[in-house]
Design an enzyme around this catalytic site. Structure first.
Site, short mmCIF file in Angstrom:
data_model
loop_
_atom_site.label_atom_id
_atom_site.label_comp_id
_atom_site.label_asym_id
_atom_site.label_seq_id
_atom_site.Cartn_x
_atom_site.Cartn_y
_atom_site.Cartn_z
N ASP A 108 0.84 -1.19 0.00
CA ASP A 108 0.00 0.00 0.00
C ASP A 108 0.89 1.25 0.00
O ASP A 108 1.90 1.30 0.71
CB ASP A 108 -0.87 -0.03 1.26
CG ASP A 108 -1.91 1.07 1.29
OD1 ASP A 108 -2.78 1.08 0.41
OD2 ASP A 108 -1.85 1.93 2.20
N GLU A 115 1.48 0.22 -4.93
CA GLU A 115 1.02 1.50 -5.44
C GLU A 115 2.24 2.42 -5.54
O GLU A 115 2.80 2.80 -4.51
CB GLU A 115 0.00 2.12 -4.48
CG GLU A 115 -1.30 1.36 -4.39
CD GLU A 115 -2.29 2.07 -3.45
OE1 GLU A 115 -3.42 2.35 -3.89
OE2 GLU A 115 -1.94 2.34 -2.29
#
Ligand code: CA
Length: 662
Positions: free
Chosen positions: A346, A375
């Site tokens: 993340d 990400e």
């Protein structure tokens, strides 16, 4: 007033100077990455080792229960080596619980289970001493995830435990639990497979489970009333979340049940990717990091306040050695103890490139099939230099790490944050070049003009193995809702057609395809874009839809089968893509035509012709004469072929893909 402002400035300057001195001290801390951190049980006894370089004293509290009890013993810890404090007791304290507390700046801080608690009780407040080997399900020693030569061979299905099982139509007994995916033979009221059998039928290779470490937001002491949460609020990084277990008060239950889920998936040939959120913690001063080494694990603004690149109140500091080691050792622990097959980071760009490269390299040593993606962005500005961040744009410097392609995502369906915006698959011109960037996996290609890219303006990937292609995930409007919002007045059939075209582009592109759960049966989330704490009535998959939208499901299943049967869609290096993919010259907007040539990547087909028409009008195209097998046409797709064509002048129906192979 002037005088007061001046005073405030002087005190702000003093604070800045004091904080700069503190940060300089952090860099001098000795670090410790021994595998006995915090707890080790052996024949000689039970040993506690806490890393806390600035503590003036440290204690261990021992308890008989996971909460609501006074300690039965308190151990004073002695200074150890490399910033640690140590205490030991004879005997193996299995079944007992413990916390640490440190004296810092003359104050005893709140108790904490530490940062390395591998087993915890209710709500993760006390760490538990258990025999981990006793949590292994039968056959665990021989348990293996699917072997994978390259990440591009994976088909990733992102899911939340409650989404998959909470709806009454799931037919699953242990709803919302890890064990839900161990239930075989579950069916919807209409007799369609659900749960793990559904995953097998769909043909995905990996499930990506939303955060499954112990998170903060759901009250484990009140399970019947427990609320829904995605879990992006980390509390204990090295223990599973209690609300997904059948008994959060039993520290072994959440561990053994998660392992049983993983084993059931592995037995079905499906790998497990874990979503990890090392970039921030749920709490600031009250986090386990702060209570063991105040300030050290986080980045700060010059005045000493928490910096916030996560948008969640703080950001961790992987550029500090003990934090970097923590991340590396934590993923290694999950890979070894839980047989996890991949990790999704993340807000990965909060971490530094060096840490991510260590993560990828160390995991490959444990199991070469493990892959890592994340990400490649942050949610706010960070004190870490952009040069050092694990950004999408820096992925060429991270061999063995992949990033989500927001390029293909936004170009195919329209901008993620503007609900009404359309993309290539919904008839908006101007996205053609960015879709091509997606098709070649963001690698350099002589026919792709990156200066026309909507998001990125250069070929940032050095290999297709660095790209995750997708048009929907748990974040933002899922594709079904995005289509409804951007196609006012449309019929469900029109939207299903657009979804098919969008996913056909994703699943035939170079890179690794990724799908949000339930989209294959055209479920929606009632237009809620940030459903992180929405009730099950928004988030749970209504399995009745599988019967209703069976044709949509079959299309997705065939699309996955096509990709898995043909290595041409799964090339492994950029030069191969540049050589084997040739785009046709096309004049009209919302039309892309290209070929994959030369039996690419060992494919049985010498040429695959793919033509995507995102406009509302049929397109006339000219295809070389020959003996073609029709794979997709007019909203239908079959991996084994729908029929034959001899090429020539052909028509591509509105909002559809024409795929031919020979
Ligand atoms: Ca929890």
């Amino acid at each position: 007033m002037k005088h007061r402002i001046l005073t405030a400035c002087i005190s702000a300057l003093a604070a800045t100077a004091a904080w700069a001195a503190q940060e300089a001290r952090f860099d001098t801390f000795p670090t410790y990455d021994g595998d006995d951190l915090e707890l080790k049980v052996d024949a000689a006894g039970t040993h506690f080792t806490l890393w806390s370089p600035e503590a003036q004293a440290a204690r261990v509290y021992l308890y008989n229960t996971d909460r609501n009890s006074a300690p039965f013993d308190t151990l004073d810890m002695a200074r150890g080596d490399r910033g640690t404090w140590r205490a030991s007791v004879p005997g193996q304290l299995y079944g007992k619980f413990y916390t640490f507390s440190i004296l810092h700046d003359g104050i005893w801080l709140d108790e904490t289970p530490g940062v390395w608690a591998k087993a915890v009780g209710t709500n993760g407040k006390r760490a538990a001493i258990i025999d981990l080997a006793a949590t292994n399900p039968e056959g665990w020693g021989a348990d293996r995830g699917p072997a994978l030569d390259n990440i591009t061979d994976a088909v990733i299905y992102e899911m939340h435990h409650r989404d998959m099982s909470m709806h009454p139509s799931s037919g699953i007994v242990r709803k919302g639990k890890f064990l839900a995916l161990t239930e075989q033979g579950t069916k919807s009221p209409q007799g369609e497979t659900t749960g793990i059998d559904h995953l097998k039928e769909l043909g995905v290779t990996h499930v990506h489970i939303l955060p499954s470490y112990d998170y903060n937001s759901v009250d484990e002491a009140n399970l019947p009333a427990n609320t829904y949460n995605w879990g992006y609020d980390p509390q204990n990084y090295n223990a599973p979340e209690g609300s997904y277990s059948t008994d959060p008060a039993d520290p072994a239950a959440r561990i053994s049940e998660m392992k049983r889920m993983i084993k059931a998936l592995h037995d079905a040939g499906i790998g497990v990717v874990m979503d990890v959120v090392y970039n921030h913690t749920a709490e600031n001063d009250g986090s386990n990091f702060s209570l063991t080494a105040p300030g050290y694990y986080y980045r700060h603004n010059p005045d000493g306040s928490y910096s916030d690149a996560s948008g969640c109140g703080n950001e961790t500091a992987s550029d500090r050695k003990q934090m970097s080691d923590f991340i590396v050792n934590s993923v290694k622990y999950w890979a070894k103890e839980y047989h996890i097959d991949g990790f999704r980071f993340d807000l990965m760009a909060i971490h530094d490139i060096e840490t991510m490269n260590r993560v990828a390299a160390e995991l490959k040593k444990i199991n070469p099939s493990i892959f890592v993606y994340g990400e490649g962005w942050t949610a706010g500005s960070s004190p870490l230099d952009a040069e050092r961040r694990a950004l999408k744009e820096n992925v060429a410097r991270m061999e063995g790490v992949a990033v989500f392609s927001d390029d293909i995502r936004d170009a195919v369906k329209g901008h993620y944050s503007n609900a009404a915006d359309r993309g290539f698959a919904t008839g908006k011109p101007g996205n053609e070049e960015t879709v091509k960037i997606g098709i070649v996996g963001s690698t350099a290609h002589p026919q792709v003009d990156y200066s026309k890219g909507n998001n990125s303006r250069f070929a940032y990937a050095s290999s297709p193995a660095q790209i995750i292609n997708y048009v929907s995930c748990h974040d933002d409007l899922m594709l079904t809702d995005k289509l409804a919002a951007s196609m006012p007045g449309s019929t469900p059939e029109q939207r299903k057609r657009a979804a098919r075209l969008a996913q056909t582009i994703v699943f035939t592109s170079q890179g690794t395809p990724f799908l949000w759960s339930g989209e294959e049966i055209f479920r929606d989330k009632k237009g809620v874009h940030n459903s992180y704490k929405s009730p099950d009535s928004i988030n749970a998959i209504d399995w009745n839809l599988k019967h209703e939208n069976r044709a949509q499901f079959d299309y997705y299943r065939e699309l996955i089968a096509l990709r898995k049967a043909h290595p041409a869609f799964r090339m492994t290096d950029a030069a191969e893509i540049a050589r084997n993919i040739v785009f046709d010259k096309v004049e009209q907007p919302n039309l892309i035509s290209y070929s994959i040539l030369n039996h690419a990547n060992g494919d049985e087909w010498s040429e695959i012709k793919l033509i995507f028409n995102g406009s509302d009008e049929a397109a006339a195209v000219k295809v070389p004469r020959g003996n073609w097998t029709v794979i997709a046409r007019d909203g239908e797709l079959k991996a084994a072929g729908l029929g034959t064509s001899c090429g020539g002048n052909l028509e591509v129906a509105p909002v559809s893909a024409l795929i031919l192979a020979r």
